[in-house]
Design a protein around this motif. Structure first.
Motif, PDB file in Angstrom:
ATOM      1  N   UNK A   1      16.732  13.720   2.156  1.00  0.00           N
ATOM      2  CA  UNK A   1      17.334  13.765   0.670  1.00  0.00           C
ATOM      3  C   UNK A   1      17.793  12.143   0.246  1.00  0.00           C
ATOM      4  N   UNK A   2      18.108  11.373   1.108  1.00  0.00           N
ATOM      5  CA  UNK A   2      18.395   9.942   0.839  1.00  0.00           C
ATOM      6  C   UNK A   2      17.151   9.279   0.035  1.00  0.00           C
ATOM      7  N   UNK A   3      16.050   9.772   0.639  1.00  0.00           N
ATOM      8  CA  UNK A   3      14.678   9.133   0.001  1.00  0.00           C
ATOM      9  C   UNK A   3      14.645   9.582  -1.541  1.00  0.00           C
ATOM     10  N   UNK A  11      12.314  19.678  -1.625  1.00  0.00           N
ATOM     11  CA  UNK A  11      11.483  20.047  -0.485  1.00  0.00           C
ATOM     12  C   UNK A  11      11.588  18.601   0.401  1.00  0.00           C
ATOM     13  N   UNK A  12      11.849  18.932   1.444  1.00  0.00           N
ATOM     14  CA  UNK A  12      12.114  17.696   2.572  1.00  0.00           C
ATOM     15  C   UNK A  12      11.297  18.441   4.042  1.00  0.00           C
ATOM     16  N   UNK A  13      10.543  17.529   4.285  1.00  0.00           N
ATOM     17  CA  UNK A  13       9.698  17.856   5.591  1.00  0.00           C
ATOM     18  C   UNK A  13       9.081  19.121   5.427  1.00  0.00           C
ATOM     19  N   UNK A  14       8.389  19.379   4.369  1.00  0.00           N
ATOM     20  CA  UNK A  14       7.619  20.753   4.120  1.00  0.00           C
ATOM     21  C   UNK A  14       8.636  21.939   4.223  1.00  0.00           C
ATOM     22  N   UNK A  15       9.993  22.032   4.140  1.00  0.00           N
ATOM     23  CA  UNK A  15      10.764  22.784   3.984  1.00  0.00           C
ATOM     24  C   UNK A  15      11.744  22.541   2.914  1.00  0.00           C
ATOM     25  N   UNK A  16      12.343  23.707   2.224  1.00  0.00           N
ATOM     26  CA  UNK A  16      13.340  23.623   1.036  1.00  0.00           C
ATOM     27  C   UNK A  16      14.874  23.420   1.779  1.00  0.00           C
ATOM     28  N   UNK A  17      15.527  22.267   1.531  1.00  0.00           N
ATOM     29  CA  UNK A  17      16.650  22.074   1.927  1.00  0.00           C
ATOM     30  C   UNK A  17      17.793  21.751   0.797  1.00  0.00           C
ATOM     31  N   UNK A  18      18.764  22.057   0.777  1.00  0.00           N
ATOM     32  CA  UNK A  18      19.975  21.732  -0.092  1.00  0.00           C
ATOM     33  C   UNK A  18      20.314  20.378   0.150  1.00  0.00           C
ATOM     34  N   UNK A  19      20.388  19.466  -1.122  1.00  0.00           N
ATOM     35  CA  UNK A  19      20.757  18.018  -0.757  1.00  0.00           C
ATOM     36  C   UNK A  19      21.845  17.912  -1.758  1.00  0.00           C
ATOM     37  N   UNK A  20      22.935  17.179  -1.185  1.00  0.00           N
ATOM     38  CA  UNK A  20      24.284  16.901  -2.038  1.00  0.00           C
ATOM     39  C   UNK A  20      23.735  15.424  -2.485  1.00  0.00           C
ATOM     40  N   UNK A  57      30.181  10.934  -2.053  1.00  0.00           N
ATOM     41  CA  UNK A  57      30.095   9.502  -1.563  1.00  0.00           C
ATOM     42  C   UNK A  57      28.794   8.865  -1.647  1.00  0.00           C
ATOM     43  N   UNK A  58      28.313   8.937  -2.810  1.00  0.00           N
ATOM     44  CA  UNK A  58      26.919   8.315  -3.198  1.00  0.00           C
ATOM     45  C   UNK A  58      25.810   8.999  -2.998  1.00  0.00           C
ATOM     46  N   UNK A  59      25.700  10.160  -2.313  1.00  0.00           N
ATOM     47  CA  UNK A  59      24.775  11.328  -2.481  1.00  0.00           C
ATOM     48  C   UNK A  59      23.826  10.948  -1.505  1.00  0.00           C
ATOM     49  N   UNK A  60      22.544  11.795  -1.633  1.00  0.00           N
ATOM     50  CA  UNK A  60      21.519  11.515  -0.598  1.00  0.00           C
ATOM     51  C   UNK A  60      21.837  12.234   0.690  1.00  0.00           C
ATOM     52  N   UNK A  61      22.623  13.406   0.707  1.00  0.00           N
ATOM     53  CA  UNK A  61      23.040  13.802   1.996  1.00  0.00           C
ATOM     54  C   UNK A  61      22.108  15.226   2.285  1.00  0.00           C
TER      55      UNK A  61
END
Length: 298
Positions: free
Chosen positions: A87-89, A111-120, A124-128
């Protein structure tokens, strides 16, 4: 020379009509810069591209007699084919584009590494990247698969208000250097602490202990808990790998925030806030309320 009143009215009417027509033409012109090119797309000009400087975020390519738009702005995480490393990328790439693209850096599913993931994308700056979460009091039967160091995969594609629990194994795959524990009550962050990434998190209960922890948010109202770093608890009334203690971060055997009155995985009673009283602004029932704890990496 004075114009007759009737003639003056006619002149003003004509001018107003001309202005309105010019305005309409300008609107049409602006709209045309964001729609399909007016040039015909045929097999003769297949693969030809059209770029409009007035709409720099899109390039149109003629493919099989159809104009196909391609976004020129960063789009990591938008589709499976454009999966990001983490998510940081996504946060970093979209933050370097225009304001329209920045709107997509809101917290949500990517989409992160071919799977769907929740990103904050905010805390604190985000990208979690969300790698584990458990909504306490939502389950009366707990399983070892729910441990954050479990190898069992349970999609983390929803936020805490929509999904009871999730786990992404092999958390080192996201190349993290930081780790964050967040506690929610009905979607509101009650406390959040971050520290260095703990590589034990993939195979041992101590992996949730934050290294060199720093407070991000802490709304606990009990004076004896404010500022205390949450850590996993293995008290006999707690559940190994699920229970967290905020009162005594260096003592992993005390009663915890996510307190279980039962003593086994299959016979727990409730999970409550014990070492962190909720502010009245978050809940009128400050202790015996549901909660969710999540682990993010970045």
């Amino acid at each position: 020379m004075k114009l007759p009143v009737a003639l003056l009215v006619v002149v003003l009417l004509k001018l107003s009509q001309a202005t309105r027509i010019d305005s309409q033409d300008e609107t049409v012109s602006k709209r045309s810069t964001t729609t399909t090119p007016t040039k015909q797309c045929t097999r003769d000009n297949d693969a030809e591209s059209v770029y409009n400087p007035a709409n720099p975020s899109v390039i149109w390519i003629c493919k099989n007699t159809t104009w196909t738009p391609f976004e020129l702005v960063a789009s990591a995480g938008k589709t499976k084919e454009q999966s990001a490393t983490n998510c940081k990328q996504i946060k970093e790439e979209l933050s370097t584009t225009d304001k329209c693209a920045n709107q997509r850096t809101e917290s949500g599913v990517y989409w992160v590494q071919d799977i769907q993931i929740y990103c904050d994308m905010n805390t604190s700056g985000g990208g979690w990247t969300l790698v584990w979460k458990h909504t306490y009091m939502k389950y009366k039967t707990l399983y070892k698969n729910m441990f954050y160091y479990s190898k069992y995969y349970q999609s983390c594609a929803m936020n805490d208000t929509e999904q009871g629990w999730c786990n992404i194994p092999n958390k080192t795959r996201f190349n993290p250097t930081e780790q964050m524990i967040v506690a929610y009550h009905k979607g509101t962050i009650v406390y959040a602490y971050k520290g260095y990434f703990n590589r034990n998190i993939d195979y041992h209960w101590t992996g949730a202990i934050l290294l060199d922890a720093k407070m991000v948010i802490d709304q606990c109202t009990r004076s004896d808990t404010t500022g205390a770093t949450p850590a996993p608890s293995v008290h006999t009334t707690g559940i190994l790998g699920l229970s967290f203690d905020k009162k005594s971060p260096s003592n992993h055997y005390e009663n915890c925030d996510t307190y279980h009155e039962g003593t086994t995985l299959t016979a727990p009673k409730e999970c409550r806030w014990h070492n962190c009283r909720l502010p009245s602004s978050i809940s009128s029932k400050q202790t015996d309320t549901d909660m969710a704890v999540a682990i993010f990496v970045r």
